[in-house]
Design an enzyme around this catalytic site. Structure first.
Site, PDB file in Angstrom:
ATOM      1  N   CYS A  37      -6.447  -8.514   3.242  1.00 25.88           N
ATOM      2  CA  CYS A  37      -7.670  -7.687   3.312  1.00 25.88           C
ATOM      3  C   CYS A  37      -8.921  -8.533   3.488  1.00 25.88           C
ATOM      4  CB  CYS A  37      -7.791  -6.829   2.059  1.00 25.88           C
ATOM      5  SG  CYS A  37      -6.610  -5.469   1.975  1.00 25.88           S
ATOM      6  N   THR A  48      -2.635  -4.219   9.363  1.00 24.32           N
ATOM      7  CA  THR A  48      -3.498  -4.442  10.525  1.00 24.32           C
ATOM      8  C   THR A  48      -4.009  -5.882  10.452  1.00 24.32           C
ATOM      9  OG1 THR A  48      -5.230  -3.314   9.229  1.00 24.32           O
ATOM     10  CG2 THR A  48      -4.222  -2.076  11.020  1.00 24.32           C
ATOM     11  N   VAL A 101       0.827  -1.207   0.000  1.00 23.89           N
ATOM     12  CA  VAL A 101       0.000   0.000   0.000  1.00 23.89           C
ATOM     13  C   VAL A 101       0.859   1.254   0.000  1.00 23.89           C
ATOM     14  CG1 VAL A 101      -1.698   1.334   1.305  1.00 23.89           C
ATOM     15  CG2 VAL A 101      -1.917  -1.155   1.145  1.00 23.89           C
ATOM     16  N   THR A 157      -6.573  -0.472   7.477  1.00 27.28           N
ATOM     17  CA  THR A 157      -7.943  -0.887   7.749  1.00 27.28           C
ATOM     18  C   THR A 157      -8.145  -1.094   9.253  1.00 27.28           C
ATOM     19  OG1 THR A 157      -8.083  -1.987   5.614  1.00 27.28           O
ATOM     20  CG2 THR A 157      -9.714  -2.599   7.272  1.00 27.28           C
ATOM     21  N   ARG A 201      14.527  -3.562   3.471  1.00 30.27           N
ATOM     22  CA  ARG A 201      13.547  -3.066   2.505  1.00 30.27           C
ATOM     23  C   ARG A 201      13.980  -1.705   1.956  1.00 30.27           C
ATOM     24  NH1 ARG A 201       9.693  -3.512  -1.368  1.00 30.27           N
ATOM     25  NH2 ARG A 201       7.823  -2.284  -0.984  1.00 30.27           N
ATOM     26  N   ASP A 236      10.241   3.201   6.634  1.00 31.07           N
ATOM     27  CA  ASP A 236       9.940   1.815   6.973  1.00 31.07           C
ATOM     28  C   ASP A 236      10.993   1.340   7.965  1.00 31.07           C
ATOM     29  OD1 ASP A 236       8.122  -0.545   5.338  1.00 31.07           O
ATOM     30  OD2 ASP A 236       9.699  -1.232   6.700  1.00 31.07           O
ATOM     31  N   ARG A 244       0.992 -13.555   2.333  1.00 31.55           N
ATOM     32  CA  ARG A 244       0.259 -13.304   3.565  1.00 31.55           C
ATOM     33  C   ARG A 244      -1.116 -13.972   3.579  1.00 31.55           C
ATOM     34  NH1 ARG A 244       0.389  -6.928   3.908  1.00 31.55           N
ATOM     35  NH2 ARG A 244       0.213  -7.248   1.659  1.00 31.55           N
TER      36      ARG A 244
END
Length: 436
Positions: free
Chosen positions: A272, A95, A27, A132, A50, A45, A338
């Site tokens: 999600c 989240t 995102v 979220t 990364r 981050d 994930r």
């Protein structure tokens, strides 16, 4: 300074004010790159590896290509101090849920504590959450935490906003610059500031939600709605299987009606759809309401991996054999592992006694081993198996012709094609073929 004066100072912010995007995953990175076209943006981050990759122009998520990343004005860092004093902080951290399917806000709260120490009240900063959450988290949990850590006063020294992320990994059509962006601030001035910021990013327009809680609620029901619709497809798939019917055949017929919703059955994972309904159900239960439809949908989808494995075992008349699973990521054409429900299929097949080999051209072998204890075999396509399960319809699998597919299966073997990617192939006689 009075609150009205503080609100006015927010409205006077300029496009040259620094923006910090906290979290550079699926995102945060595309958003940061898009924002950097018209604003001074720092991407932060905590993963130093990364940051090193991004500095070299490499994005392991494959959401931003190397050319766009190298050409971007975006600055990236793992040093929180380099992000102090910005005008806007946008939080895009994950989240997830915990082992009991309850909201795990630890990444969000950790990010909030970090940025709270960086705030300069003279900048009248806005903290925008894209992660979220259920309604109330931004204002009732994050806001007070910022006040405690920073010693600043919300609505005077800093302000809150919410703009739900709508990134769909691997989707090049509905990218961040082509989707309607919902924004909400704790007052009209903040909302307009966010509308101006995001308006420079997307060509699809801005929707101003009535409140932060409204925007939070809108986000969490978007994925819950999709989860419930797919759960219906998965339940009818289990019913039709007992009738000897292909759900894909049934859906082709039903889809000719103008108002039929064209969802398909499958394994529902990812960060999600497989997670967000639990945030909504947690909120409902905290209010004393039992969310029966939401939890029923989750139960069906969470059990789909086991049902697929049991169906394969049954079709093999409980004979133990070798199984090749093609694809382990949570969806096609992305490397994201994930909450992949393919893992549930693999675990169940192994529990039933089958020898399972895994192949995926996009998944990171190290991540698969670290997250799930799974070993990917790069040479898996050079052998034959009793069962070949096309679990994830990656492009390389969709491009396989009939001869290539048949070469993977023993003469009396089974081809399990969950998504019907080979339905048009003229496969050799004698091979069993099964799809949802």
């Amino acid at each position: 300074m009075s609150q009205s004066e503080a609100n006015a100072s927010v409205a006077r912010s300029t496009d040259e004010d620094r923006v910090v995007v906290v979290g550079l995953g699926y995102v945060g990175l595309p958003l940061a790159v898009a924002l950097a076209r018209s604003a001074a943006v720092i991407g932060f981050d905590i993963d130093a590896e990364r940051i090193a990759e991004l500095s070299r122009g490499q994005d392991r998520t494959r959401e931003v290509d190397e050319h766009a990343l190298r050409a971007s004005r975006l600055q990236v860092t793992s040093d929180a101090d380099a992000c102090a004093g910005a005008a806007i902080y946008i939080v895009t951290v994950p989240t997830p849920v915990d082992g009991s399917s309850r909201p795990d806000l630890r990444p969000l709260l950790a990010a909030t504590e970090t940025l709270a120490r960086l705030l300069d009240p003279a900048a009248r900063p806005i903290i925008v959450y894209e992660s979220t959450v259920y309604p109330g988290v931004t204002e009732d949990i994050c806001g007070p935490l910022i006040e405690r850590v920073s010693g600043l006063k919300r609505g005077v020294d800093f302000f809150l906003g919410y703009s739900p992320e709508r990134i769909n990994p691997g989707d090049r059509e509905h990218s961040v610059d082509r989707i309607v962006k919902v924004v909400a601030g704790e007052n009209d001035a903040v909302t307009e500031r966010l509308a101006a910021l995001y308006g420079n990013v997307t060509e699809a327009g801005i929707f101003r939600a009535k409140s932060i809680k409204t925007a939070e609620a809108a986000k969490v029901i978007e994925n819950a709605q999709r989860d419930i619709n797919i759960a219906f497809m998965n339940e009818i798939t289990q019913i039709f299987a007992k009738l000897g019917l292909s759900t894909l055949d049934v859906l082709e017929a039903a889809g000719t009606k103008w108002n039929f919703l064209k969802f398909r059955p499958g394994l529902v994972g990812g960060h999600c759809i497989g997670v967000d309904p639990y945030y909504l159900s947690h909120c409902a239960q905290s209010l004393g309401h039992l969310p029966r439809v939401i939890l029923a949908g989750r139960s069906i989808n969470d059990g789909m991996g086991t049902w697929v494995a049991d169906s394969l075992h049954s079709r093999r008349e409980s004979r133990i054999g070798s199984v090749l699973v093609l694809g382990v990521t949570f969806k096609e054409d992305v490397p994201d592992l994930r909450n992949s429900k393919v893992v549930d299929v693999v675990k169940r097949l192994r529990w039933l006694g089958h020898d399972v080999t895994l192949h995926d051209p996009l998944a990171d072998a190290g991540a698969a081993r670290e997250e799930y204890g799974l070993t990917l075999d790069a040479d898996a396509l050079d052998r034959r198996y009793d069962v070949v399960l096309a679990a994830v319809p990656h492009l390389s699998y969709r491009r396989m012709d009939a001869a290539t597919v048949a070469a993977l299966v023993e003469e009396d073997g089974l081809i399990a094609d969950l998504h019907g990617i080979w339905r048009g192939q003229a496969l050799p006689d004698g091979l069993q073929c099964w799809s949802l």
